[in-house]
Scaffold this active site. Sequence first.
Site, PDB file in Angstrom:
ATOM      1  N   HIS A 249       0.812  -1.226   0.000  1.00  0.00           N
ATOM      2  CA  HIS A 249       0.000   0.000   0.000  1.00  0.00           C
ATOM      3  C   HIS A 249       0.834   1.260   0.000  1.00  0.00           C
ATOM      4  O   HIS A 249       0.297   2.360  -0.095  1.00  0.00           O
ATOM      5  CB  HIS A 249      -0.944  -0.017   1.214  1.00  0.00           C
ATOM      6  CG  HIS A 249      -2.032  -1.041   1.070  1.00  0.00           C
ATOM      7  ND1 HIS A 249      -3.296  -0.745   0.620  1.00  0.00           N
ATOM      8  CD2 HIS A 249      -2.023  -2.390   1.258  1.00  0.00           C
ATOM      9  CE1 HIS A 249      -4.017  -1.840   0.557  1.00  0.00           C
ATOM     10  NE2 HIS A 249      -3.269  -2.861   0.950  1.00  0.00           N
TER      11      HIS A 249
ATOM     12  N   ASP B  60       3.323   9.592  -1.056  1.00  0.00           N
ATOM     13  CA  ASP B  60       2.135   8.861  -0.612  1.00  0.00           C
ATOM     14  C   ASP B  60       1.877   7.745  -1.609  1.00  0.00           C
ATOM     15  O   ASP B  60       1.851   8.003  -2.821  1.00  0.00           O
ATOM     16  CB  ASP B  60       0.937   9.829  -0.594  1.00  0.00           C
ATOM     17  CG  ASP B  60      -0.072   9.486   0.488  1.00  0.00           C
ATOM     18  OD1 ASP B  60      -0.114   8.312   0.898  1.00  0.00           O
ATOM     19  OD2 ASP B  60      -0.809  10.382   0.918  1.00  0.00           O
TER      20      ASP B  60
HETATM   21  C1  GDG Z   1      -1.961   4.026   3.296  1.00  0.00           C
HETATM   22  C2  GDG Z   1      -1.028   4.694   2.290  1.00  0.00           C
HETATM   23  C3  GDG Z   1      -2.825   4.479   0.581  1.00  0.00           C
HETATM   24  C4  GDG Z   1      -8.531  10.012   7.749  1.00  0.00           C
HETATM   25  N1  GDG Z   1      -8.858  10.820   8.779  1.00  0.00           N
HETATM   26  C5  GDG Z   1     -10.013  10.379   9.246  1.00  0.00           C
HETATM   27  C6  GDG Z   1     -10.425   9.306   8.508  1.00  0.00           C
HETATM   28  N2  GDG Z   1      -9.475   9.086   7.578  1.00  0.00           N
HETATM   29  C7  GDG Z   1      -9.511   8.035   6.570  1.00  0.00           C
HETATM   30  C8  GDG Z   1      -9.685   8.623   5.208  1.00  0.00           C
HETATM   31  C9  GDG Z   1      -9.048   7.594   4.312  1.00  0.00           C
HETATM   32  C10 GDG Z   1      -8.008   6.962   5.212  1.00  0.00           C
HETATM   33  O1  GDG Z   1      -8.295   7.331   6.533  1.00  0.00           O
HETATM   34  C11 GDG Z   1      -6.612   7.479   4.903  1.00  0.00           C
HETATM   35  O2  GDG Z   1      -6.163   6.870   3.767  1.00  0.00           O
HETATM   36  P1  GDG Z   1      -4.985   7.465   2.890  1.00  0.00           P
HETATM   37  O3  GDG Z   1      -4.937   6.715   1.641  1.00  0.00           O
HETATM   38  O4  GDG Z   1      -5.251   8.904   2.632  1.00  0.00           O
HETATM   39  O5  GDG Z   1      -3.650   7.383   3.743  1.00  0.00           O
HETATM   40  P2  GDG Z   1      -2.873   6.297   4.716  1.00  0.00           P
HETATM   41  O6  GDG Z   1      -3.560   6.141   5.999  1.00  0.00           O
HETATM   42  O7  GDG Z   1      -1.481   6.805   4.825  1.00  0.00           O
HETATM   43  O8  GDG Z   1      -2.911   4.903   3.945  1.00  0.00           O
HETATM   44  C12 GDG Z   1      -1.850   5.443   1.255  1.00  0.00           C
HETATM   45  C13 GDG Z   1      -3.624   3.707   1.618  1.00  0.00           C
HETATM   46  O9  GDG Z   1      -2.774   3.080   2.559  1.00  0.00           O
HETATM   47  C14 GDG Z   1      -4.497   2.638   0.981  1.00  0.00           C
HETATM   48  O10 GDG Z   1      -3.747   1.777   0.207  1.00  0.00           O
HETATM   49  O11 GDG Z   1      -3.699   5.230  -0.209  1.00  0.00           O
HETATM   50  O12 GDG Z   1      -0.996   6.008   0.294  1.00  0.00           O
HETATM   51  O13 GDG Z   1      -0.139   5.591   2.931  1.00  0.00           O
HETATM   52  O14 GDG Z   1      -9.976   6.632   3.929  1.00  0.00           O
HETATM   53  O15 GDG Z   1     -11.046   8.842   4.992  1.00  0.00           O
HETATM   54  N3  GDG Z   1     -11.574   8.648   8.727  1.00  0.00           N
HETATM   55  C15 GDG Z   1     -12.358   9.090   9.747  1.00  0.00           C
HETATM   56  N4  GDG Z   1     -11.990  10.107  10.532  1.00  0.00           N
HETATM   57  C16 GDG Z   1     -10.858  10.787  10.327  1.00  0.00           C
HETATM   58  O16 GDG Z   1     -10.558  11.718  11.063  1.00  0.00           O
HETATM   59  N5  GDG Z   1     -13.512   8.477   9.969  1.00  0.00           N
END
Ligand code: GDG
Length: 769
Positions: A170, A379
């Site tokens: 990921h 990212d």
């Molecule tokens: C890794 C990789 C890759 C965030 N704040 C809140 C919240 N979130 C949720 C978002 C989103 C998820 O968390 C974050 O996903 P991301 O993809 O932006 O980032 P990482 O956590 O670093 O994830 C990344 C991912 O894995 C999937 O493969 O895209 O590059 O680093 O869904 O909505 N959800 C809630 N409250 C929050 O305050 N409910």
Amino acid sequence: MDNPSNRLIIVSNRLPYRIEPDEREGFAFTRTVGGLVAGLEPLHEQAGNVWLGWADEPAGLDEAGRARFERALAERSCAPVRLDERDAELYYEGFSNSALWPLFHGFPQHTRFDEEAWEAYVRVNERFRDAVLELARPGDTVWVHDYHLMLLPSLLREALPNASIGFFLHIPFPDYETFRMLPWRRELVRGVLGADLVGFHAYDYVRHFLSSCRRIVGVENESGTLFADGRLVRADAFPLGIDYERYRTAARKPEVRRLVSAFAEEKGHEGCKVMLSVERLDYSKGIPERLLAFDAFLDRYPAWRGRVVLVLVTVPSRENVASYAALKKQVDELVGLVNGKHSTMDWTPVDYYYRSLPFDRLVSLYAASDVMLVTPLRDGMNLVCKEYLACHDGGGGALVLSEMAGASYELHEALTVNPFDLEGVVNAMRRALEMPPEEQRRRNAPMQERLARYTSQKWAREFLDAADEVKRRQAGLSAHLLGPTSARNLLAAFEAARRRVLLLDYDGTLMPFSDDPACVAPDERLRELLRRLGSNPRTDVAVVSGRDRATLEAWLGDLPVDLVAEHGVWFRGRRKRTWTLEEPLSAEWKDAVRPVLADFVDRTPGSMLEEKDYSLAWHYRMCSKELAERRVVEVKNALGDGLEDRGIALMDGNKVVEAKPRGVDKGHAAHRWFRDPSYGFVLAAGDDRTDEDVFEAAPASAWTVKIGDGPTRARFALKNAGEMRELLEALAVACAEEPAAAALPAAAGRSASRAAAATPSRGRALARA
Ligand code: GDG
């Protein structure tokens, strides 16, 4: 996965639930949100499928509580992996998040390599393996997720050679120059290669991974298809999407609309616009850089003071890792600095939250914001930007997106920025805030269409379909492998023949390759094996090699085997033990060719020149593939025409170009045995281009065996030199069982099955029979 009774076992560091203490029950389960969970949720819900991840039992449960806890997990189709507390800390914080995460995101300054943490990482991966093995049934597909479990695919492969195993990373896979800093780079690449299908978010990560496979463990690829230990593996890009419908509908729910209005009223008073940023507090997300850009924006465009608020939501993450604690302090200070510098009595530029928000609240923030700032320094994908767009389906909204996020490959209609370019980010902030609604819609519509199509569910489906396809391709290939039936027939033919001959290549066939050709002297077991086979009165053994005669003589000269050196230039019979030239040859041409090849050695680091009596070989096994490919063409151009007139040919071998007299090849050399009609059984085995000449010259009835993958004229293939060794062992056992007067054809009629039953150590190829 076509058969519904075959289950999917999803394996990730954590289960898709947060398990927290609860006063009444002792524990409470909350579904975690995020792309991974959203993508796999529908699959996880299908009957029989299981999610396996690290889950500690909540403290203070009595026996009844523990039983309730186990039941609660089972009802949710979750299988917990329990970890020793110290191991868990070292594996998760010490290795996964202090070595792999920073290095893979390009932050060597935050990277810590610690042997103790690595050892714990190995132990925990093994612990996961044991947990999977407890669950797995034949036909199941195991899908392993992310950098915490990079060793797991090959650990599982060892235990379940035929299982369907997928791996998805990921986070970014770094370029080779970065990846090679890891002391355990080899183990990690090997670990991942245990899977059938290796998935990444973006093609650039695939490229980097393939480059590391080639340069670190010497596994080449053809358009993303590799052969690791003779097994076909595919690496490909599968960009993770979101559950688009979930966000779109959530943003339209009345309770969310109420939150949106309340928020707009509070923040958006008197036309104040809202810029939003949401992420885990992580140095890869570029939060300080964003704050500095916002500060510069307010300096540069004072007209925006009092008319824009940056809502900064940072979700607590990995607080026990030192670099994260330091980042928290830095962000706190920067927020204070920007607010202290620009605030007025009725306006605070940065609205800062350090907590996780409930889903509805998050969606309302997305929907209410005029601009979304997603400017990570690195990212793997980033789902927040996709969720933002889903919440604006049918409306406006401007997305500023970092080129360093995997998502930018798909979302090129966004305002893309280089997050390290402060001026660029400042300009993008202004452009986004001033973007006319018409332009916002024009940019967003094609992105929204794509996101609605390629959802997280589709992503999961495509990955699993591709994994099935790999299994089908493997099955197609193994039809050519020397399987149990052919192995039985081979053995029967061997036993039945009055006289038999084995023509064996050396490097890559009897011994595996090494970076240094001088380091592959035969081990005692091999020598003993050749002695046993060569001493059998009905069996002739010849080692047919490209090596020089001195080396062959030193390594094998005392054994009862014939030797062919320099691809057929020299022959040495087992009885006379003197070398003879197969035909008169000249070596004068070498003086003209040597300096040209020496020049290439100087210009091509890692390559070397090998001089034999009648040939010159330029080896490039240790060179970068790209450079070697260029140089091979150049070598051929530099030597080509001049050589032909002298009767010299250039021959491609395994990571070697060899100049040698035309007409001299292993195929010609093998005629010495092929034309002898008294051999009722002929086996010719080799791994190289030069062995193809032998396969081509061999009579149709010969058992020609190619070692390794790739196109061949041989009738059968074995995966590696290890399997070849096992085949020879089986033949040696068959020889040993023959009566002393074995020169007579008396044994000819004996059934192969009897021999097979009597030879327990017959090797895997035969043991499968
Ligand atoms: C890794 C990789 C890759 C965030 N704040 C809140 C919240 N979130 C949720 C978002 C989103 C998820 O968390 C974050 O996903 P991301 O993809 O932006 O980032 P990482 O956590 O670093 O994830 C990344 C991912 O894995 C999937 O493969 O895209 O590059 O680093 O869904 O909505 N959800 C809630 N409250 C929050 O305050 N409910």
